[in-house]
Design a protein around this motif. Structure first.
Motif, PDB file in Angstrom:
ATOM      1  N   TYR A  44     -10.457  -6.903  45.846  1.00 12.82           N
ATOM      2  CA  TYR A  44     -10.024  -8.014  44.995  1.00 12.82           C
ATOM      3  C   TYR A  44     -10.982  -8.184  43.809  1.00 12.82           C
ATOM      4  CZ  TYR A  44      -7.348  -9.520  49.170  1.00 12.82           C
ATOM      5  OH  TYR A  44      -6.508  -9.599  50.246  1.00 12.82           O
ATOM      6  N   GLU A  47     -10.603  -5.465  41.120  1.00 12.58           N
ATOM      7  CA  GLU A  47      -9.407  -5.703  40.309  1.00 12.58           C
ATOM      8  C   GLU A  47      -9.646  -6.834  39.307  1.00 12.58           C
ATOM      9  OE1 GLU A  47      -5.963  -6.431  42.656  1.00 12.58           O
ATOM     10  OE2 GLU A  47      -5.952  -4.450  43.584  1.00 12.58           O
ATOM     11  N   ILE A 260      -2.179  -7.119  47.792  1.00 10.96           N
ATOM     12  CA  ILE A 260      -2.433  -6.071  46.814  1.00 10.96           C
ATOM     13  C   ILE A 260      -1.532  -4.868  47.103  1.00 10.96           C
ATOM     14  CG2 ILE A 260      -4.773  -6.823  46.289  1.00 10.96           C
ATOM     15  CD1 ILE A 260      -5.828  -4.708  48.203  1.00 10.96           C
ATOM     16  N   LEU A 261      -1.323  -4.060  46.089  1.00 10.84           N
ATOM     17  CA  LEU A 261      -0.371  -2.952  46.184  1.00 10.84           C
ATOM     18  C   LEU A 261      -0.675  -1.971  47.311  1.00 10.84           C
ATOM     19  CD1 LEU A 261       0.100  -2.261  42.358  1.00 10.84           C
ATOM     20  CD2 LEU A 261       1.814  -3.212  43.916  1.00 10.84           C
ATOM     21  N   LYS A 265       2.224  -1.341  50.059  1.00 11.30           N
ATOM     22  CA  LYS A 265       2.785   0.007  50.153  1.00 11.30           C
ATOM     23  C   LYS A 265       3.048   0.407  51.602  1.00 11.30           C
ATOM     24  CE  LYS A 265       0.112   3.478  48.930  1.00 11.30           C
ATOM     25  NZ  LYS A 265      -0.636   4.496  48.123  1.00 11.30           N
ATOM     26  N   TYR A 280       3.560  -9.554  40.513  1.00 11.77           N
ATOM     27  CA  TYR A 280       3.903  -8.161  40.774  1.00 11.77           C
ATOM     28  C   TYR A 280       4.228  -7.549  39.419  1.00 11.77           C
ATOM     29  CZ  TYR A 280       6.461  -4.032  42.475  1.00 11.77           C
ATOM     30  OH  TYR A 280       6.897  -2.750  42.699  1.00 11.77           O
ATOM     31  N   TYR A 281       3.677  -6.416  39.136  1.00 10.82           N
ATOM     32  CA  TYR A 281       3.648  -5.883  37.771  1.00 10.82           C
ATOM     33  C   TYR A 281       5.013  -5.776  37.101  1.00 10.82           C
ATOM     34  CZ  TYR A 281       5.260  -1.364  39.596  1.00 10.82           C
ATOM     35  OH  TYR A 281       6.009  -0.363  40.180  1.00 10.82           O
ATOM     36  N   ASP A 305      -2.566  -4.735  39.561  1.00 11.07           N
ATOM     37  CA  ASP A 305      -2.317  -5.473  40.780  1.00 11.07           C
ATOM     38  C   ASP A 305      -2.434  -6.974  40.523  1.00 11.07           C
ATOM     39  OD1 ASP A 305      -1.717  -5.687  43.489  1.00 11.07           O
ATOM     40  OD2 ASP A 305      -3.150  -4.135  44.056  1.00 11.07           O
ATOM     41  N   MET A 306      -2.247  -7.776  41.583  1.00 12.20           N
ATOM     42  CA  MET A 306      -2.219  -9.224  41.396  1.00 12.20           C
ATOM     43  C   MET A 306      -3.580  -9.774  40.948  1.00 12.20           C
ATOM     44  SD  MET A 306      -1.646 -10.374  45.361  1.00 12.20           S
ATOM     45  CE  MET A 306      -1.880 -12.127  45.119  1.00 12.20           C
ATOM     46  N   THR A 308      -5.790  -8.075  39.241  1.00  9.73           N
ATOM     47  CA  THR A 308      -5.972  -7.594  37.872  1.00  9.73           C
ATOM     48  C   THR A 308      -5.361  -8.602  36.903  1.00  9.73           C
ATOM     49  OG1 THR A 308      -5.503  -5.405  38.816  1.00  9.73           O
ATOM     50  CG2 THR A 308      -5.840  -5.532  36.440  1.00  9.73           C
ATOM     51  N   TRP A 376       4.782   2.940  44.053  1.00  6.88           N
ATOM     52  CA  TRP A 376       4.495   1.556  43.667  1.00  6.88           C
ATOM     53  C   TRP A 376       5.763   0.755  43.412  1.00  6.88           C
ATOM     54  CZ3 TRP A 376      -0.083   1.343  45.294  1.00  6.88           C
ATOM     55  CH2 TRP A 376      -1.013   2.347  45.038  1.00  6.88           C
TER      56      TRP A 376
END
Length: 398
Positions: A44, A47, A260-261, A265, A280-281, A305-306, A308, A376
């Motif tokens: 975290y 990012e 997070i991604l 995933k 979410y991007y 990511d969130m 980021t 992603w």
């Protein structure tokens, strides 16, 4: 007697060099970024730092200047330890003479830092810690938060659940307890008729959830439908392990909070599962987010990511505040500027609520995709939940 004015050394040097006084360089604007770059929340923090630096780059056009003054960022690692967070913030304000500080990753460390901001009478922008107490009973007038709060998370989740039965699984420390408390209050605040029938707290580093799941299933299995297990977890998420125990045999659906991604995933097998998320991007549609997504993919071979996005939002708050206030040395000007201030972020506009300095912002209701184009391509948007539908209470007794 002739009175003489003694010129500072910098001025004397300027005159000696034949430099006009007005041409002297203004002092740097200094910003501290404190994050838990080692420890359980390391991903975290990294990012957040990436997003913060990319945000400053974008918002200053790559010049890293505000109002003609160079911007210097001092990064410090508090290891998510409250005593270290407190010490590093005091060091940033006292020794480094920063104009403004941003941090930190852990809610416990962030709460420990709040009195330091009051002691030094300097602005602290909290990102990404979420504990409600930060803008609640632990708040002071020097504290602003771009991060969402536990209550904002909870209100978003509650907005998707109108009735039925709910159990919660969370980590047994400040973040988890705060989130579940907020979850119960949020159901009432949104008018949901869903009933909370069980709260389960597991150790922060738990890896075996068999006993927890059995208690949750027993509490939910005979309760009115829909039966939902809300999972609130920082770090590696237990959703897969809970799902492997087949909660559907009891008619129980999982409702994970966004993560997070790399964690999400691993949820590919649970297409159709719904939850709520801060960012979410692929969801926000605006110029700033377009740049962040494209540039992040180019540099890091993956979308942002969130956290980021959260770091970028904090950078936007810093740049907007320093630009509009005319500089960073006057804390009272900064506070006056920031109360009620709107600023652009990859999620769209945010604004600092005047009463408690919480950034009011939208959230997202998602569904895990059935057909995923790449590693992603994970979520589809059910609905953006606007800030106007998230009645976050003011609890700082201002």
């Amino acid at each position: 007697m002739i009175k003489m004015n003694i010129l500072p050394a910098a001025m004397l040097a300027a005159f000696a060099a034949g430099m006009p006084l007005g041409a002297m360089a203004a002092p740097d604007l200094k910003v501290a970024l404190i994050a838990g770059k080692t420890g359980v929340l390391e991903a975290y923090a990294k990012e957040t730092e990436t997003g913060f630096m990319m945000g400053l780059e974008y918002l200053t056009g790559g010049k890293m200047e505000i109002n003609g003054r160079k911007l210097k960022v001092i990064v410090k690692d508090d290891q998510s330890k409250p005593d270290m967070g407190r010490t590093l913030l005091a060091e940033a304000y006292g020794d480094d003479k920063v104009d403004i500080a941003v941090g930190t990753t852990s809610s416990g460390s962030a709460i420990a830092m709040l009195p330091v901001a009051a002691e030094y009478k300097k602005v602290l922008i909290v990102e990404p810690a979420v504990a409600d107490a930060i803008t609640g009973d632990k708040w002071n007038r020097y504290v602003f938060r771009t991060a969402r709060s536990s209550m904002q998370d909870a209100l978003a989740a509650a907005a998707t659940l109108k009735n039925g039965s709910v159990a919660f699984l969370a980590q047994d420390y400040a973040f988890g307890k705060d989130a579940i408390k907020a979850g119960k209050e949020a159901l009432a605040a949104t008018g949901s008729k869903a009933k909370v029938v069980h709260e389960e707290y597991a150790p922060q580093t738990a890896t075996d959830f068999t006993a927890s799941a059995q208690r949750i299933f027993a509490a939910l299995k005979d309760k009115p439908q829909p039966r939902v297990l809300g999972i609130v977890w920082a770090g590696p998420n237990p959703m897969n392990k809970i799902a492997d125990m087949k909660p559907e045999r009891y008619g129980i659906a999982l409702a994970p909070g966004g993560n997070i991604l790399p964690v999400m995933k691993t949820w590919r097998a649970y297409a159709g599962t719904e939850g709520t998320i801060y960012y979410y991007y692929d969801f926000p549609k605006n110029k700033m987010n377009d740049w962040l997504v494209a540039e992040h993919k180019k540099r890091y071979k993956a979308p942002p990511d969130m956290f980021t996005a959260g770091g970028f939002a904090a950078a936007s708050a810093v740049v907007t505040a320093l630009t509009k206030s005319g500089g960073g040395s006057d804390t009272e000007k900064l506070i006056a500027t920031m109360e009620g201030m709107e600023f652009d972020t990859p999620k769209g506009k945010m604004s600092f609520r005047k009463q408690d300095h919480q950034a009011m912002q939208s959230m997202y209701h998602f569904r895990i995709k059935k057909t995923q184009g790449d590693e992603w391509d994970l979520l589809e948007l059910v609905r953006e939940i606007p800030a106007s539908e998230l009645p976050v209470p003011v609890r700082n007794k201002r």
